[in-house]
Design an enzyme around this catalytic site. Structure first.
Site, short mmCIF file in Angstrom:
data_model
loop_
_atom_site.label_atom_id
_atom_site.label_comp_id
_atom_site.label_asym_id
_atom_site.label_seq_id
_atom_site.Cartn_x
_atom_site.Cartn_y
_atom_site.Cartn_z
N GLY A 46 0.84 -1.19 0.00
CA GLY A 46 0.00 0.00 0.00
C GLY A 46 0.88 1.24 0.00
N GLN A 51 3.19 9.97 1.09
CA GLN A 51 4.47 9.25 1.09
C GLN A 51 5.31 9.57 -0.14
OE1 GLN A 51 2.51 5.26 2.10
NE2 GLN A 51 4.51 5.12 3.07
N CYS A 97 6.25 0.04 7.08
CA CYS A 97 5.82 1.16 6.24
C CYS A 97 7.00 1.56 5.36
CB CYS A 97 5.41 2.32 7.14
SG CYS A 97 4.93 3.79 6.24
N LEU A 98 6.74 1.84 4.10
CA LEU A 98 7.82 2.23 3.19
C LEU A 98 8.49 3.53 3.63
CD1 LEU A 98 6.35 1.34 -0.32
CD2 LEU A 98 7.78 -0.05 1.18
N HIS A 139 -4.10 1.47 7.77
CA HIS A 139 -2.73 2.02 7.75
C HIS A 139 -2.64 3.17 6.73
CE1 HIS A 139 1.82 1.36 7.81
NE2 HIS A 139 1.65 2.18 6.81
N GLU A 140 -3.13 2.92 5.52
CA GLU A 140 -2.98 3.92 4.44
C GLU A 140 -3.87 5.14 4.67
OE1 GLU A 140 -0.49 3.57 2.66
OE2 GLU A 140 -0.16 1.47 3.12
N HIS A 143 -2.44 7.63 6.98
CA HIS A 143 -1.39 8.46 6.37
C HIS A 143 -1.96 9.81 5.90
CE1 HIS A 143 2.46 6.43 6.07
NE2 HIS A 143 1.92 5.31 5.65
NI NI Z 1 2.84 3.40 5.57
#
Ligand code: NI
Length: 179
Positions: A46, A51, A97-98, A139-140, A143
């Site tokens: 995701g 991000q 998380c990226l 999670h997304e 963000h």
């Molecule tokens: Ni993340």
């Protein structure tokens, strides 16, 4: 298509309240394709627009099927202006998380969620999700309001992470590496 630069914690751009997407035009469609490409490149499931440094309410998700493969159009989910409209149950979830590279932690999430959003055609869509998809949605979508999964950890753990990642960032800057 292009691979975009992923913003890494700590960075103010990960802490913004993003604004709704008002027009779903070709720019947004290209962005969705670029976000998928970036996400596959970094081996994520995701990715949210902040991000990649954009303050808009947009998320892409691709949960691998039983064969572990990603990139199938039927599994690619683009959510524009998503909202969690219902929650049920509780579950422990180990997440990464990226934007927080090479770190995983266990946090508590809702077990099931209902999410309403627009798709790339501007149509209203509703997902009643469980399992990994439900976790990823939470999670997304967080963000988009500047919340990271590590915000669910204790203040002590968060403090340690802030220290560690600030140091990593400084070291990368000093040696001229993009981070
Ligand atoms: Ni993340």
């Amino acid at each position: 298509m292009a691979i975009l630069k992923v913003v890494h914690f700590p960075d103010d751009r990960l802490r913004c309240k993003c604004r709704p997407v008002e027009v779903i035009d070709d720019k947004i469609k290209t962005l969705a394709a670029d976000m998928f490409e970036t996400m596959y490149h970094d081996e994520g499931i995701g990715l949210a627009a902040p991000q990649v440094g954009l303050k808009i309410r947009m998320v892409v998700i691709d949960i691998p099927g039983d064969d572990g493969e990603q990139g199938k159009p039927e599994n690619q989910v683009v959510l524009i202006n998503p909202e969690i409209t219902a929650r049920e149950g509780e579950v422990l979830s180990t997440e990464g998380c990226l934007s927080v590279p090479e770190y995983n932690a266990e946090i508590t999430r809702s077990e099931k969620v209902q999410v309403k959003a627009l798709n790339l055609n501007g149509e209203e869509v509703t997902y009643d999700a469980g399992g990994l998809f439900a976790i990823c949605l939470q999670h997304e979508i967080e963000h988009l309001d500047g919340t990271l999964f590590i915000d669910h950890l204790s203040a002590l753990k968060r403090g340690m992470l802030l220290k560690k990642y600030t140091k990593l960032k400084k070291e990368a800057k000093r040696s001229g590496v993009e981070y």
